[in-house]
Design an enzyme around this catalytic site. Structure first.
Site, PDB file in Angstrom:
ATOM      1  N   ARG A  67       1.548  -3.878  -5.084  1.00 43.20           N
ATOM      2  CA  ARG A  67       0.917  -4.199  -3.798  1.00 43.20           C
ATOM      3  C   ARG A  67      -0.311  -5.055  -4.043  1.00 43.20           C
ATOM      4  O   ARG A  67      -1.197  -4.671  -4.823  1.00 43.20           O
ATOM      5  CB  ARG A  67       0.522  -2.932  -3.053  1.00 43.20           C
ATOM      6  CG  ARG A  67       1.714  -2.157  -2.596  1.00 43.20           C
ATOM      7  CD  ARG A  67       1.356  -0.910  -1.810  1.00 43.20           C
ATOM      8  NE  ARG A  67       2.559  -0.100  -1.655  1.00 43.20           N
ATOM      9  CZ  ARG A  67       2.569   1.132  -1.181  1.00 43.20           C
ATOM     10  NH1 ARG A  67       1.450   1.701  -0.799  1.00 43.20           N
ATOM     11  NH2 ARG A  67       3.708   1.793  -1.093  1.00 43.20           N
ATOM     12  N   SER A 156       3.550  -0.750   2.698  1.00 43.65           N
ATOM     13  CA  SER A 156       3.475   0.536   3.368  1.00 43.65           C
ATOM     14  C   SER A 156       2.423   0.611   4.475  1.00 43.65           C
ATOM     15  O   SER A 156       2.523  -0.086   5.462  1.00 43.65           O
ATOM     16  CB  SER A 156       3.229   1.608   2.308  1.00 43.65           C
ATOM     17  OG  SER A 156       3.280   2.869   2.888  1.00 43.65           O
ATOM     18  N   HIS A 157       1.376   1.413   4.247  1.00 37.63           N
ATOM     19  CA  HIS A 157       0.351   1.659   5.274  1.00 37.63           C
ATOM     20  C   HIS A 157      -0.779   0.626   5.207  1.00 37.63           C
ATOM     21  O   HIS A 157      -1.708   0.700   5.997  1.00 37.63           O
ATOM     22  CB  HIS A 157      -0.225   3.052   5.078  1.00 37.63           C
ATOM     23  CG  HIS A 157      -0.747   3.269   3.685  1.00 37.63           C
ATOM     24  ND1 HIS A 157       0.096   3.408   2.602  1.00 37.63           N
ATOM     25  CD2 HIS A 157      -1.998   3.309   3.193  1.00 37.63           C
ATOM     26  CE1 HIS A 157      -0.626   3.550   1.508  1.00 37.63           C
ATOM     27  NE2 HIS A 157      -1.897   3.487   1.841  1.00 37.63           N
ATOM     28  N   ASP A 324       3.985   4.963   9.601  1.00 42.02           N
ATOM     29  CA  ASP A 324       3.283   3.841   8.964  1.00 42.02           C
ATOM     30  C   ASP A 324       4.147   2.581   9.027  1.00 42.02           C
ATOM     31  O   ASP A 324       5.243   2.584   9.611  1.00 42.02           O
ATOM     32  CB  ASP A 324       2.854   4.189   7.524  1.00 42.02           C
ATOM     33  CG  ASP A 324       4.044   4.378   6.591  1.00 42.02           C
ATOM     34  OD1 ASP A 324       5.162   4.604   7.080  1.00 42.02           O
ATOM     35  OD2 ASP A 324       3.850   4.300   5.362  1.00 42.02           O
ATOM     36  N   ASP A 326       6.134   0.974   7.023  1.00 43.22           N
ATOM     37  CA  ASP A 326       7.520   0.966   6.537  1.00 43.22           C
ATOM     38  C   ASP A 326       8.290   2.234   6.898  1.00 43.22           C
ATOM     39  O   ASP A 326       9.425   2.422   6.443  1.00 43.22           O
ATOM     40  CB  ASP A 326       7.562   0.733   5.022  1.00 43.22           C
ATOM     41  CG  ASP A 326       6.892   1.836   4.235  1.00 43.22           C
ATOM     42  OD1 ASP A 326       5.922   2.431   4.736  1.00 43.22           O
ATOM     43  OD2 ASP A 326       7.322   2.114   3.103  1.00 43.22           O
ATOM     44  N   ASP A 328       7.933   5.529   6.279  1.00 40.90           N
ATOM     45  CA  ASP A 328       8.165   6.743   5.487  1.00 40.90           C
ATOM     46  C   ASP A 328       7.124   7.828   5.747  1.00 40.90           C
ATOM     47  O   ASP A 328       7.363   8.994   5.495  1.00 40.90           O
ATOM     48  CB  ASP A 328       8.301   6.427   3.983  1.00 40.90           C
ATOM     49  CG  ASP A 328       7.155   5.635   3.414  1.00 40.90           C
ATOM     50  OD1 ASP A 328       6.206   5.321   4.163  1.00 40.90           O
ATOM     51  OD2 ASP A 328       7.197   5.324   2.201  1.00 40.90           O
ATOM     52  N   ARG A 329       5.947   7.441   6.291  1.00 38.95           N
ATOM     53  CA  ARG A 329       4.934   8.467   6.576  1.00 38.95           C
ATOM     54  C   ARG A 329       5.023   8.932   8.028  1.00 38.95           C
ATOM     55  O   ARG A 329       5.487   8.192   8.888  1.00 38.95           O
ATOM     56  CB  ARG A 329       3.535   7.895   6.363  1.00 38.95           C
ATOM     57  CG  ARG A 329       3.261   7.473   4.954  1.00 38.95           C
ATOM     58  CD  ARG A 329       1.830   7.005   4.818  1.00 38.95           C
ATOM     59  NE  ARG A 329       1.563   6.683   3.430  1.00 38.95           N
ATOM     60  CZ  ARG A 329       0.359   6.709   2.878  1.00 38.95           C
ATOM     61  NH1 ARG A 329      -0.693   7.021   3.605  1.00 38.95           N
ATOM     62  NH2 ARG A 329       0.205   6.413   1.611  1.00 38.95           N
ATOM     63  N   THR A 393       0.927  12.867  -7.639  1.00 31.87           N
ATOM     64  CA  THR A 393       1.071  12.066  -6.423  1.00 31.87           C
ATOM     65  C   THR A 393       2.079  10.938  -6.660  1.00 31.87           C
ATOM     66  O   THR A 393       2.011  10.250  -7.679  1.00 31.87           O
ATOM     67  CB  THR A 393      -0.299  11.467  -6.043  1.00 31.87           C
ATOM     68  OG1 THR A 393      -1.159  12.551  -5.691  1.00 31.87           O
ATOM     69  CG2 THR A 393      -0.190  10.499  -4.881  1.00 31.87           C
ATOM     70  N   GLU A 412       3.874  15.676   0.785  1.00 29.77           N
ATOM     71  CA  GLU A 412       2.594  15.295   0.217  1.00 29.77           C
ATOM     72  C   GLU A 412       1.544  15.285   1.314  1.00 29.77           C
ATOM     73  O   GLU A 412       1.854  15.001   2.482  1.00 29.77           O
ATOM     74  CB  GLU A 412       2.677  13.895  -0.384  1.00 29.77           C
ATOM     75  CG  GLU A 412       3.598  13.781  -1.561  1.00 29.77           C
ATOM     76  CD  GLU A 412       3.454  12.414  -2.207  1.00 29.77           C
ATOM     77  OE1 GLU A 412       2.722  12.303  -3.182  1.00 29.77           O
ATOM     78  OE2 GLU A 412       4.068  11.460  -1.694  1.00 29.77           O
ATOM     79  N   SER A 414      -0.453  13.074   1.844  1.00 32.55           N
ATOM     80  CA  SER A 414      -0.610  11.708   2.346  1.00 32.55           C
ATOM     81  C   SER A 414       0.399  11.397   3.451  1.00 32.55           C
ATOM     82  O   SER A 414       0.922  10.299   3.529  1.00 32.55           O
ATOM     83  CB  SER A 414      -0.475  10.714   1.200  1.00 32.55           C
ATOM     84  OG  SER A 414       0.761  10.911   0.532  1.00 32.55           O
ATOM     85  N   LYS A 425      10.330   9.610   1.157  1.00 34.45           N
ATOM     86  CA  LYS A 425       9.858  10.396   2.283  1.00 34.45           C
ATOM     87  C   LYS A 425      10.338   9.702   3.552  1.00 34.45           C
ATOM     88  O   LYS A 425      10.637   8.510   3.540  1.00 34.45           O
ATOM     89  CB  LYS A 425       8.354  10.569   2.245  1.00 34.45           C
ATOM     90  CG  LYS A 425       7.537   9.304   2.169  1.00 34.45           C
ATOM     91  CD  LYS A 425       6.086   9.671   1.924  1.00 34.45           C
ATOM     92  CE  LYS A 425       5.180   8.467   1.899  1.00 34.45           C
ATOM     93  NZ  LYS A 425       5.209   7.782   0.591  1.00 34.45           N
TER      94      LYS A 425
HETATM   95  C1  G16 Z   1       2.736   6.127  -1.652  1.00 35.63           C
HETATM   96  C2  G16 Z   1       3.580   7.105  -2.412  1.00 35.63           C
HETATM   97  C3  G16 Z   1       3.187   8.501  -2.071  1.00 35.63           C
HETATM   98  C4  G16 Z   1       1.691   8.692  -2.304  1.00 35.63           C
HETATM   99  C5  G16 Z   1       0.931   7.676  -1.498  1.00 35.63           C
HETATM  100  C6  G16 Z   1      -0.555   7.703  -1.735  1.00 35.63           C
HETATM  101  O1  G16 Z   1       3.031   6.232  -0.301  1.00 35.63           O
HETATM  102  O2  G16 Z   1       4.944   6.924  -2.122  1.00 35.63           O
HETATM  103  O3  G16 Z   1       3.932   9.348  -2.863  1.00 35.63           O
HETATM  104  O4  G16 Z   1       1.299   9.971  -1.942  1.00 35.63           O
HETATM  105  O5  G16 Z   1       1.371   6.391  -1.845  1.00 35.63           O
HETATM  106  O6  G16 Z   1      -0.821   7.265  -3.004  1.00 35.63           O
HETATM  107  P1  G16 Z   1      -2.287   6.957  -3.479  1.00 35.63           P
HETATM  108  O7  G16 Z   1      -3.078   8.208  -3.223  1.00 35.63           O
HETATM  109  O8  G16 Z   1      -2.150   6.633  -4.917  1.00 35.63           O
HETATM  110  O9  G16 Z   1      -2.830   5.827  -2.637  1.00 35.63           O
HETATM  111  P2  G16 Z   1       3.309   4.958   0.581  1.00 35.63           P
HETATM  112  O10 G16 Z   1       3.539   5.494   1.955  1.00 35.63           O
HETATM  113  O11 G16 Z   1       2.055   4.119   0.477  1.00 35.63           O
HETATM  114  O12 G16 Z   1       4.470   4.290  -0.043  1.00 35.63           O
END
Ligand code: G16
Length: 598
Positions: A67, A156-157, A324, A326, A328-329, A393, A412, A414, A425
């Site tokens: 990213r 993602s977010h 979010d 994409d 998944d959240r 994580t 999680e 998050s 997720k």
């Molecule tokens: C990703 C991962 C998750 C993780 C989250 C936060 O989510 O798939 O398993 O919990 O990042 O990670 P960090 O604390 O390292 O920022 P996503 O939704 O961003 O793909």
């Protein structure tokens, strides 16, 4: 003729007819050889270009993929290099899925990936219409169509648009994010790249559903454009009892409001919740997928989904959810914006899985949560005698457990919740799971939580995010913490804040030995665990695109029911003060307050 040839090619790759590779390899080889001859006679051959390139620094995938700011990705050869590293690392790449969350730059990179797949001996690519697939949908498509994996375009977010972020992530044939062994390999390859291969003249029509066949230097290459929602919808129909949810929603007992945050989820929400499950059209907002998410931060938490919180505060809706970018959240809210922490959401679902046919029929294997997630689900696991796993994580750590049939449900802090139906997720799955529980229990979100706490006690949880700090001071803060924790007399120390006193029981940097493949992952978060079970955890985020984000996680357990309704921030204040005192966070970062509190 052309159409039936296209379909036969797909059948061969899809293992779905009597002429599949699996059942009749010899026929398929002969078929492809005949097709190749036909192509060479009738179709223009595209040529493969080998482009010299130089490695870019820092193409190391983080918690979930690479990213970076869009500005980084649009540099000449930047995306191409990383895609080449992915294709070189993929052991078998006959058939791949491609899709993304529709953010700025998605369209361009989808074409680039197709052009590079064509040049790198991929035989068949499956692309979501217009390049769109939610992250859970990619996982579902990989699994349903038995592909060798997929490439997902998402940050993602993180915000989108020309000044926002972009991301590329590789998922393997189980449908899940590539494990660290693979992402490390991709990174190593990216450091030594001297060339990449591409078919520059190839531009595919990503809008028309169906199969396109191309002649790439005399070889057959097919591109299949699929509906972005269909496979995922089919899977949801298998998991949930749509009739029960539909009749509950139409009974008028529950008014819902879903915020798709202008991310990829708009079409999924409209098709599944509104068209299939009959929710009124005004029960979903921000369903138009926008390249910049409307300028918002597509992160479903109390800060960035503040509009939804405000709507729920009105008391009109009994259930609210946001996703979010994409998809998944998820964030779950009850009437009057009653906030369900992701840790509690996981535990409540774990305790009510018999409301969902998938688990009722298939049974429940075990549970898993990431280390910083509060241990509410552990209490459910203990009560119903199921195994519980504590992982670092990153959703990728759940994949092995699920593949080994050890885990059915995981989550999680998050805002990630999901099950072994896929290997990502899944935001909309979580909403359907919650609606199933509400339709079966016929009580409110708040009552469900109160009942849950009365049964198990309450795990109070909060997370403070200090976003976009300077990287060096954050690294120094973590090093200082590690040094402090390694002092022999740190364990046993007591810390005071107001009336409260806590004695350190365990202090370490979390490491995880995967119980399935034995791989060891170290330095996954600094933990200070006190004698009453309260915890303070520090981690640096692995999903930011610049600078550093410190995450401070704090939780404690309460069994006294008279305290269940106390505000979490009030309950956790002494622990937060101690965390700030021990870490000297303010001195290191200059920050007085977090950017986001959940
Ligand atoms: C990703 C991962 C998750 C993780 C989250 C936060 O989510 O798939 O398993 O919990 O990042 O990670 P960090 O604390 O390292 O920022 P996503 O939704 O961003 O793909």
């Amino acid at each position: 003729m052309r159409q039936s040839l296209n379909q036969s090619v797909v059948d061969c790759y899809s293992f779905k007819s009597h002429i599949s590779f699996k059942t009749n390899p010899q026929f398929c080889l002969t078929f492809f050889s005949a097709l190749k001859d036909l192509l060479n006679q009738t179709m223009t051959s595209f040529t493969i270009t080998t482009v010299p390139t130089k490695p870019f620094e820092g193409q190391k995938p983080g918690t979930s993929g690479l990213r970076k700011p869009v500005k980084t990705f649009i540099q000449k050869d930047y995306s191409e290099n990383f895609i080449q590293a992915i294709l070189d690392a993929a052991q078998d790449k006959t058939k791949l899925v491609i899709g993304g969350d529709g953010r700025y730059h998605n369209k361009t990179v989808v074409q680039t990936i197709v052009q590079m797949c064509a040049a790198n001996n991929v035989k068949h690519v499956i692309v979501g219409q217009n390049g769109i697939l939610s992250t859970p949908a990619v996982s579902a498509v990989i699994r349903k169509r038995q592909t060798n994996g997929g490439i997902i375009l998402t940050a993602s977010h993180n915000p989108g648009g020309p000044n926002g972020d972009f991301g590329i992530k590789f998922n393997t044939s189980n449908g899940g994010p590539a494990p660290e062994s693979v992402t490390n390999h991709i990174y190593e390859l990216s450091k030594d790249l001297t060339q990449y291969k591409i078919v520059n003249e190839l531009t595919v029509d990503v809008l028309t559903l169906g199969v396109q066949t191309y002649n790439i230097s005399g070889n057959v290459f097919t591109v299949e454009i699929i509906d972005s929602v269909e496979d995922y919808l089919g899977l949801m129909r298998e998991i949930f009892d749509f009739n029960t949810i539909k009749s509950y929603l139409s009974s008028g007992s529950l008014k819902i409001l879903i915020d798709a945050m202008n991310g990829v989820m708009g079409p999924y929400v409209k098709r599944i919740l509104i068209e299939e499950l009959g929710a009124p059209t005004d029960s979903a907002v921000r369903c138009e997928s926008l390249e910049d998410f409307g300028g918002h931060h597509p992160d479903p938490n109390l800060t960035y989904a503040a509009d939804l919180v405000k709507q729920l505060e009105s008391g009109v809706y009994g259930f609210g959810a946001a996703f979010d970018g994409d998809g998944d959240r998820n964030m779950i809210l009850g009437k009057n914006a009653f906030f369900v922490t992701p840790s509690d959401s996981l535990a409540v679902l774990a305790d009510n899985l018999d409301c969902i046919p998938y688990f009722k029929i298939g049974g429940v294997k075990g549970f898993a949560r990431s280390m910083p997630t509060a241990g509410a689900v552990d209490l459910v696991a203990k009560k119903i005698n199921k195994e519980i796993f504590e992982t670092p994580t990153g959703w990728k750590f759940f994949g092995n457990l699920m593949d080994a049939q050890k885990c059915s449900l995981c989550g999680e802090e998050s805002f990630g919740t999901g099950s072994d139906h896929i290997r990502e997720k899944d935001g909309l799955w979580a909403v359907l799971a919650w609606l199933s529980v509400l339709a079966n229990t016929k009580i409110s979100v708040e009552e469900l939580l109160i009942n849950h706490w009365n049964k198990y006690g309450r795990n109070f949880f909060t997370r403070y995010d200090y976003e976009n700090c300077e990287a060096n001071p954050c690294n120094e803060m973590m090093t200082q913490l590690e040094t402090l924790l390694s002092q022999t007399d740190f364990v046993g120390n007591t810390f005071k804040s107001g009336e409260k006193e806590y004695k350190v029981l365990i202090a370490d940097d979390f490491s995880y030995k995967d119980p399935i493949d034995g791989s060891l992952t170290t330095k996954q978060g600094i933990r200070i665990i006190f004698s009453d079970g309260s915890r303070i955890i520090f981690r640096l985020s692995g999903t930011g695109s610049q600078g550093a984000t410190i995450r401070l996680y704090v939780d404690c357990y309460e069994s006294d029911s008279s305290k269940f309704r106390t505000d979490a921030q009030q309950v956790l204040r002494p622990l937060i003060d101690i965390a700030l005192q021990i870490s000297k966070l303010k001195e290191f970062t200059g920050r007085d307050a977090p950017t986001v509190i959940t």
